[in-house]
Design a protein around this motif. Structure first.
Motif, mmCIF file in Angstrom:
data_model
loop_
_atom_site.group_PDB
_atom_site.id
_atom_site.type_symbol
_atom_site.label_atom_id
_atom_site.label_comp_id
_atom_site.label_asym_id
_atom_site.label_seq_id
_atom_site.Cartn_x
_atom_site.Cartn_y
_atom_site.Cartn_z
ATOM 1 N N LEU A 42 5.036 2.431 6.224
ATOM 2 C CA LEU A 42 3.864 2.557 5.528
ATOM 3 C C LEU A 42 3.358 1.348 4.548
ATOM 4 N N MET A 43 4.380 0.870 3.757
ATOM 5 C CA MET A 43 4.301 -0.221 2.784
ATOM 6 C C MET A 43 3.658 -1.226 3.402
ATOM 7 N N GLY A 44 3.509 -1.480 4.734
ATOM 8 C CA GLY A 44 2.658 -2.719 5.370
ATOM 9 C C GLY A 44 1.387 -2.710 5.081
ATOM 10 N N LYS A 45 0.845 -1.209 5.247
ATOM 11 C CA LYS A 45 -0.380 -0.989 5.252
ATOM 12 C C LYS A 45 -0.933 -0.612 3.618
ATOM 13 N N PHE A 46 -0.051 -0.083 3.041
ATOM 14 C CA PHE A 46 -0.330 0.147 1.470
ATOM 15 C C PHE A 46 -0.446 -1.192 0.568
ATOM 16 N N LYS A 47 0.469 -2.057 0.783
ATOM 17 C CA LYS A 47 0.489 -3.132 -0.172
ATOM 18 C C LYS A 47 -0.601 -4.145 0.041
ATOM 19 N N PRO A 48 -1.295 -4.299 1.072
ATOM 20 C CA PRO A 48 -2.553 -5.298 0.979
ATOM 21 C C PRO A 48 -3.612 -4.391 0.338
ATOM 22 N N LEU A 49 -3.625 -2.955 0.485
ATOM 23 C CA LEU A 49 -4.822 -2.192 -0.192
ATOM 24 C C LEU A 49 -4.569 -2.281 -1.673
ATOM 25 N N MET A 50 -3.276 -1.947 -2.115
ATOM 26 C CA MET A 50 -2.923 -2.072 -3.606
ATOM 27 C C MET A 50 -3.254 -3.540 -4.111
ATOM 28 N N ASP A 51 -2.980 -4.489 -3.241
ATOM 29 C CA ASP A 51 -3.356 -6.052 -3.656
ATOM 30 C C ASP A 51 -4.887 -6.470 -3.745
ATOM 31 N N GLU A 52 -5.554 -5.683 -2.520
ATOM 32 C CA GLU A 52 -6.942 -6.285 -2.672
ATOM 33 C C GLU A 52 -8.082 -5.335 -3.158
#
Length: 90
Positions: free
Chosen positions: A39-49
Motif C-alpha cells: 500500500l505504501m507505493g500508492k500512499f506515498k505519492p498521495l502524501m507527497d502531492e
C-alpha cells in the motif's frame, strides 16, 4: 477552497481504502501491519502531492484510507519517541 484531486489520486485512495478494510476484517491492525508494504507505493505519492486539506478530505471520504494514515502517523510518532510498543496501543 481546495483543488480537486485527480482521477488517478482518487483511484489510489479508493484502492488503499478497499485493501485496508479487507485486511482489518482478517485480523485488525496486525493484519494491516503485515500487509501495508504494497500500500505504501500508492500512499506515498498521495502524501507527497496532495495538500493537507486534500488528505483530510480523503480520510473522511474513505475510512480505511483514514485508518491507514492514522496508523502510519502513530508509527512515525512512536518510532520518533523510541516507544515501539505504542504502535498498536499496547
Amino acid at each position: 477552497m481546495t483543488a480537486p484531486l485527480s482521477p488517478s489520486q482518487l483511484k489510489a485512495a479508493r484502492e488503499i481504502d478497499a485493501e485496508v478494510v479487507r485486511l482489518l476484517k482478517i485480523d485488525g491492525d496486525e493484519a494491516l501491519l503485515m500487509g501495508m508494504l504494497p500500500l505504501m507505493g500508492k500512499f506515498k505519492p498521495l502524501m507527497d502531492e496532495a495538500k493537507p486539506a486534500q488528505l483530510d478530505a480523503l480520510c473522511e471520504q474513505f475510512p480505511g484510507f483514514g485508518h491507514f494514515a492514522k496508523l502510519l502517523e502513530a508509527m512515525a510518532s512512536s518510532i520518533a519517541d523510541g516507544n515501539f510498543n505504542d504502535i498498536l496501543g499496547r
